[in-house]
Write a protein that holds these residues in place. Structure first.
Motif, PDB file in Angstrom:
ATOM      1  N   ARG A  39      32.383 -28.635  36.889  1.00 48.77           N
ATOM      2  CA  ARG A  39      32.908 -27.847  38.019  1.00 48.77           C
ATOM      3  C   ARG A  39      34.073 -26.971  37.587  1.00 48.77           C
ATOM      4  NH1 ARG A  39      34.909 -31.531  42.721  1.00 48.77           N
ATOM      5  NH2 ARG A  39      32.713 -31.456  43.342  1.00 48.77           N
ATOM      6  N   GLN A  40      34.945 -27.519  36.741  1.00 48.60           N
ATOM      7  CA  GLN A  40      36.172 -26.816  36.381  1.00 48.60           C
ATOM      8  C   GLN A  40      36.069 -26.084  35.046  1.00 48.60           C
ATOM      9  OE1 GLN A  40      37.355 -26.992  39.031  1.00 48.60           O
ATOM     10  NE2 GLN A  40      38.074 -28.953  39.795  1.00 48.60           N
ATOM     11  N   TYR A  41      34.934 -26.195  34.373  1.00 49.25           N
ATOM     12  CA  TYR A  41      34.857 -25.680  33.004  1.00 49.25           C
ATOM     13  C   TYR A  41      34.757 -24.155  32.957  1.00 49.25           C
ATOM     14  CZ  TYR A  41      34.508 -26.938  28.107  1.00 49.25           C
ATOM     15  OH  TYR A  41      34.797 -27.128  26.775  1.00 49.25           O
ATOM     16  N   THR A  42      34.033 -23.578  33.903  1.00 50.37           N
ATOM     17  CA  THR A  42      33.843 -22.129  33.942  1.00 50.37           C
ATOM     18  C   THR A  42      34.051 -21.630  35.364  1.00 50.37           C
ATOM     19  OG1 THR A  42      31.471 -22.292  34.405  1.00 50.37           O
ATOM     20  CG2 THR A  42      32.131 -22.245  32.087  1.00 50.37           C
ATOM     21  N   ARG A  43      34.165 -20.303  35.502  1.00 52.47           N
ATOM     22  CA  ARG A  43      34.290 -19.720  36.845  1.00 52.47           C
ATOM     23  C   ARG A  43      33.063 -20.036  37.680  1.00 52.47           C
ATOM     24  NH1 ARG A  43      32.299 -15.270  38.976  1.00 52.47           N
ATOM     25  NH2 ARG A  43      31.587 -14.547  36.913  1.00 52.47           N
ATOM     26  N   GLU A  44      31.867 -19.969  37.045  1.00 55.83           N
ATOM     27  CA  GLU A  44      30.627 -20.238  37.770  1.00 55.83           C
ATOM     28  C   GLU A  44      30.437 -21.730  38.050  1.00 55.83           C
ATOM     29  OE1 GLU A  44      30.015 -16.817  34.836  1.00 55.83           O
ATOM     30  OE2 GLU A  44      30.940 -18.804  34.862  1.00 55.83           O
ATOM     31  N   GLY A  45      30.893 -22.565  37.130  1.00 54.83           N
ATOM     32  CA  GLY A  45      30.737 -24.003  37.281  1.00 54.83           C
ATOM     33  C   GLY A  45      29.292 -24.463  37.208  1.00 54.83           C
ATOM     34  N   THR A  46      28.487 -23.825  36.360  1.00 53.47           N
ATOM     35  CA  THR A  46      27.060 -24.128  36.289  1.00 53.47           C
ATOM     36  C   THR A  46      26.660 -24.591  34.890  1.00 53.47           C
ATOM     37  OG1 THR A  46      26.470 -21.861  35.656  1.00 53.47           O
ATOM     38  CG2 THR A  46      26.561 -22.363  38.034  1.00 53.47           C
ATOM     39  N   PHE A  83      28.111 -23.096  31.255  1.00 54.91           N
ATOM     40  CA  PHE A  83      28.692 -23.987  30.251  1.00 54.91           C
ATOM     41  C   PHE A  83      28.030 -23.806  28.891  1.00 54.91           C
ATOM     42  CE2 PHE A  83      28.458 -27.976  27.861  1.00 54.91           C
ATOM     43  CZ  PHE A  83      29.813 -28.160  27.614  1.00 54.91           C
ATOM     44  N   ALA A  84      26.757 -23.459  28.883  1.00 56.12           N
ATOM     45  CA  ALA A  84      26.026 -23.332  27.616  1.00 56.12           C
ATOM     46  C   ALA A  84      26.712 -22.366  26.657  1.00 56.12           C
ATOM     47  CB  ALA A  84      24.589 -22.888  27.881  1.00 56.12           C
ATOM     48  N   LYS A  85      27.464 -21.398  27.182  1.00 59.69           N
ATOM     49  CA  LYS A  85      28.156 -20.438  26.327  1.00 59.69           C
ATOM     50  C   LYS A  85      29.211 -21.115  25.447  1.00 59.69           C
ATOM     51  CE  LYS A  85      27.508 -16.942  29.919  1.00 59.69           C
ATOM     52  NZ  LYS A  85      28.180 -16.083  30.949  1.00 59.69           N
ATOM     53  N   HIS A  86      29.673 -22.285  25.867  1.00 62.17           N
ATOM     54  CA  HIS A  86      30.705 -22.994  25.105  1.00 62.17           C
ATOM     55  C   HIS A  86      30.121 -23.903  24.021  1.00 62.17           C
ATOM     56  CE1 HIS A  86      34.403 -22.072  27.468  1.00 62.17           C
ATOM     57  NE2 HIS A  86      33.524 -21.806  28.413  1.00 62.17           N
ATOM     58  N   PRO A 109      36.437 -41.553  19.200  1.00 62.55           N
ATOM     59  CA  PRO A 109      37.339 -40.637  19.894  1.00 62.55           C
ATOM     60  C   PRO A 109      36.675 -40.106  21.167  1.00 62.55           C
ATOM     61  CG  PRO A 109      37.028 -40.006  17.585  1.00 62.55           C
ATOM     62  CD  PRO A 109      35.996 -41.036  17.907  1.00 62.55           C
ATOM     63  N   LEU A 110      37.434 -40.075  22.241  1.00 68.52           N
ATOM     64  CA  LEU A 110      36.971 -39.510  23.505  1.00 68.52           C
ATOM     65  C   LEU A 110      37.935 -38.392  23.887  1.00 68.52           C
ATOM     66  CD1 LEU A 110      35.315 -39.381  26.093  1.00 68.52           C
ATOM     67  CD2 LEU A 110      36.589 -41.349  26.952  1.00 68.52           C
ATOM     68  N   ILE A 111      37.430 -37.168  23.956  1.00 69.25           N
ATOM     69  CA  ILE A 111      38.242 -35.987  24.233  1.00 69.25           C
ATOM     70  C   ILE A 111      37.812 -35.409  25.569  1.00 69.25           C
ATOM     71  CG2 ILE A 111      38.868 -33.674  23.412  1.00 69.25           C
ATOM     72  CD1 ILE A 111      38.124 -34.716  20.562  1.00 69.25           C
ATOM     73  N   TYR A 112      38.773 -35.003  26.383  1.00 66.34           N
ATOM     74  CA  TYR A 112      38.491 -34.481  27.717  1.00 66.34           C
ATOM     75  C   TYR A 112      38.492 -32.951  27.713  1.00 66.34           C
ATOM     76  CZ  TYR A 112      39.011 -33.762  32.786  1.00 66.34           C
ATOM     77  OH  TYR A 112      38.842 -33.359  34.095  1.00 66.34           O
ATOM     78  N   SER A 113      37.754 -32.371  28.632  1.00 63.47           N
ATOM     79  CA  SER A 113      37.673 -30.917  28.781  1.00 63.47           C
ATOM     80  C   SER A 113      39.056 -30.276  28.762  1.00 63.47           C
ATOM     81  CB  SER A 113      36.989 -30.566  30.105  1.00 63.47           C
ATOM     82  OG  SER A 113      35.662 -31.020  30.146  1.00 63.47           O
ATOM     83  N   GLU A 150      39.603 -24.135  38.131  1.00 60.02           N
ATOM     84  CA  GLU A 150      39.072 -23.805  36.812  1.00 60.02           C
ATOM     85  C   GLU A 150      40.091 -24.003  35.696  1.00 60.02           C
ATOM     86  OE1 GLU A 150      37.246 -19.878  34.507  1.00 60.02           O
ATOM     87  OE2 GLU A 150      37.565 -19.845  36.677  1.00 60.02           O
ATOM     88  N   ILE A 151      39.624 -24.526  34.588  1.00 58.24           N
ATOM     89  CA  ILE A 151      40.439 -24.605  33.380  1.00 58.24           C
ATOM     90  C   ILE A 151      40.807 -23.188  32.953  1.00 58.24           C
ATOM     91  CG2 ILE A 151      40.441 -25.251  30.937  1.00 58.24           C
ATOM     92  CD1 ILE A 151      38.451 -27.494  31.686  1.00 58.24           C
TER      93      ILE A 151
END
Length: 424
Positions: free
Chosen positions: A22-29, A33-36, A292-296, A313-314
């Motif tokens: 939800r918070q990763y991109t403006r679209e939140g889809t 996200f695939a772009k990342h 290791p567990l890393i958060y967005s 959004e991040i």
């Protein structure tokens, strides 16, 4: 773990990255996200754990968008994220780059208008008035009743749907200890027949390692925070690690982290909770005997609390300042045989030193490979010598590859909150 279950072969030297879609991109889809994906793969990420992708209940919803963890249908996607087909496409894209995919599975409770509330109301626990309820004070969810055999069958069928339809590689199981261990045993027995899966439990109950590959390290998170608040010392850190080593099975994988969605949104970022200790503790979480567990957004670094029930959004920038930091740690973990987890031969050995009230040091060894980690967990500039353990020769700095400044028996100068990682 119980002898009947073994971790999948790709997990002991891997790492996990939690995706807050939800918070990763403006679209939140899914597709946005695939772009990342290429960026994260270049950083060294191997396992992507997606917070729940299922639809969110509208009844008793909190905030404008509600909690990921208030599911209304276990066999569909949140339309805000995209369709099941979109998620299957994303999984294929990720697999093509070498990622493994986990989805968050919320088996203890659903939202108030889950399809089962009408189709199978007998699947739920009820209070003395015969009403759905949750005993934990979570207003937007209601508890399921695992005394009902049909519920167990349908829950496993729903999990099977994602393995078969989207080809996921495992589950992160929310509040796993609230669900009977015997159910998880049934689920893993059934689902691992489709393909070997990775099972991560959000709990710290030792017995759950009879089924799960990995579990959380809440005690360690809290003692890290206590050190920053000066309510414990380095001996307090050592005591928690001693407990882990002597109480958990030797092949139990433990997930170490400085942040996740709960901590960030409800308690604060790692910089609020750990201050200047956040970075040296991140080094620990990547290189100690665990996963290791890393958060967005930790690679930014993200210094704001993300809203949990609303869009927030991040704030990505062109350059993530900690990308190289994590890349160095994750690549070292992947390529150095001494850092493979869940093997007593590679267990971390805490080292004595001449500044035991400030400097935390440990070594990982396997055959000829060694990784030496030295952390200054204080605001003081310190000179330190490693003692009480035979170390031979010079070690190479893992971050700059330059001629080593750590030589056995020689004092090492460390700045406040400094970290050093050496290989041999």
């Amino acid at each position: 773990m119980n002898a009947e279950f073994q971790p999948v072969s790709w997990s002991p030297d891997s790492n996990i990255y939690e995706v807050n879609l939800r918070q990763y991109t403006r679209e939140g889809t899914f597709r946005a996200f695939a772009k990342h994906l290429p960026r994260l793969r270049e950083m060294g990420i191997e396992i992507l754990w997606f917070m729940p992708i299922t639809p969110i209940s509208k009844k008793e919803r909190l905030g404008t968008l509600g909690s990921y963890y208030a599911c209304s249908d276990y066999m569909n996607t949140n339309p805000e994220f995209g369709s099941v087909e979109d998620f299957a496409w994303l999984v294929d894209q990720a697999h093509g780059l070498g990622f493994k995919i986990l989805i968050d599975w919320v088996a203890n409770h659903t939202g108030w208008d889950h399809v089962w509330t009408k189709e199978h109301p007998g699947y739920y626990r009820k209070n003395l008035d015969g009403q759905f309820y949750d005993p934990h004070g979570w207003a937007d969810v209601i508890d399921l009743n695992y005394d009902v055999p049909e519920l167990r069958t349908d829950m496993i069928r729903a999990m099977q749907f994602w393995v078969e339809t989207c080809r996921i590689d495992g589950f992160r199981c929310d509040m796993a200890m609230l669900v009977p261990l015997e159910f998880w045993r049934e689920a893993r027995t059934a689902l691992d027949q489709i393909k070997p899966l990775f099972w991560l439990a959000e709990c710290e109950e030792i017995m759950y390692h009879e089924v799960f590959d990995a579990s959380y390290t809440w005690k360690w998170l809290h003692v890290m925070e206590s050190l920053w608040k000066k309510s414990t010392d380095l001996q307090g850190l050592a005591q928690v690690l001693y407990y882990y080593k002597h109480q958990f099975p030797s092949n139990a994988l433990r997930a170490y982290f400085t942040s996740n969605h709960d901590e960030n949104s409800h308690s604060g970022t790692e910089y609020e909770r750990m201050g200047d200790a956040a970075i040296p503790f991140a080094v620990f979480c990547c290189l100690y005997d665990g996963l290791p567990l890393i958060y967005s957004g930790q690679e930014l670094p993200n210094r704001k609390r993300l809203l949990f029930f609303d869009k927030d959004e991040i704030e990505w920038t062109e350059t993530c300042l900690l990308t190289d930091f994590y890349q160095t740690l994750l690549r070292l973990r992947k390529t150095n045989p001494a850092l493979k987890s869940g093997d007593p031969q590679r267990d971390a050995l805490i080292l004595s030193n001449t500044a035991p009230d400030r400097i935390f040091s440990f070594i990982r060894r396997f055959e000829r490979d060694e990784v030496l980690v030295i952390l200054n967990l204080s605001e003081d500039i310190r000179s330190v010598i490693i003692t009480g353990q035979t170390l031979h020769g010079a070690y190479k700095d893992a971050f700059n590859g330059a001629a080593p400044d750590f030589i056995t028996g020689q004092p090492l100068q460390m700045k406040a909150w400094d970290y050093r990682v050496y290989t041999k």
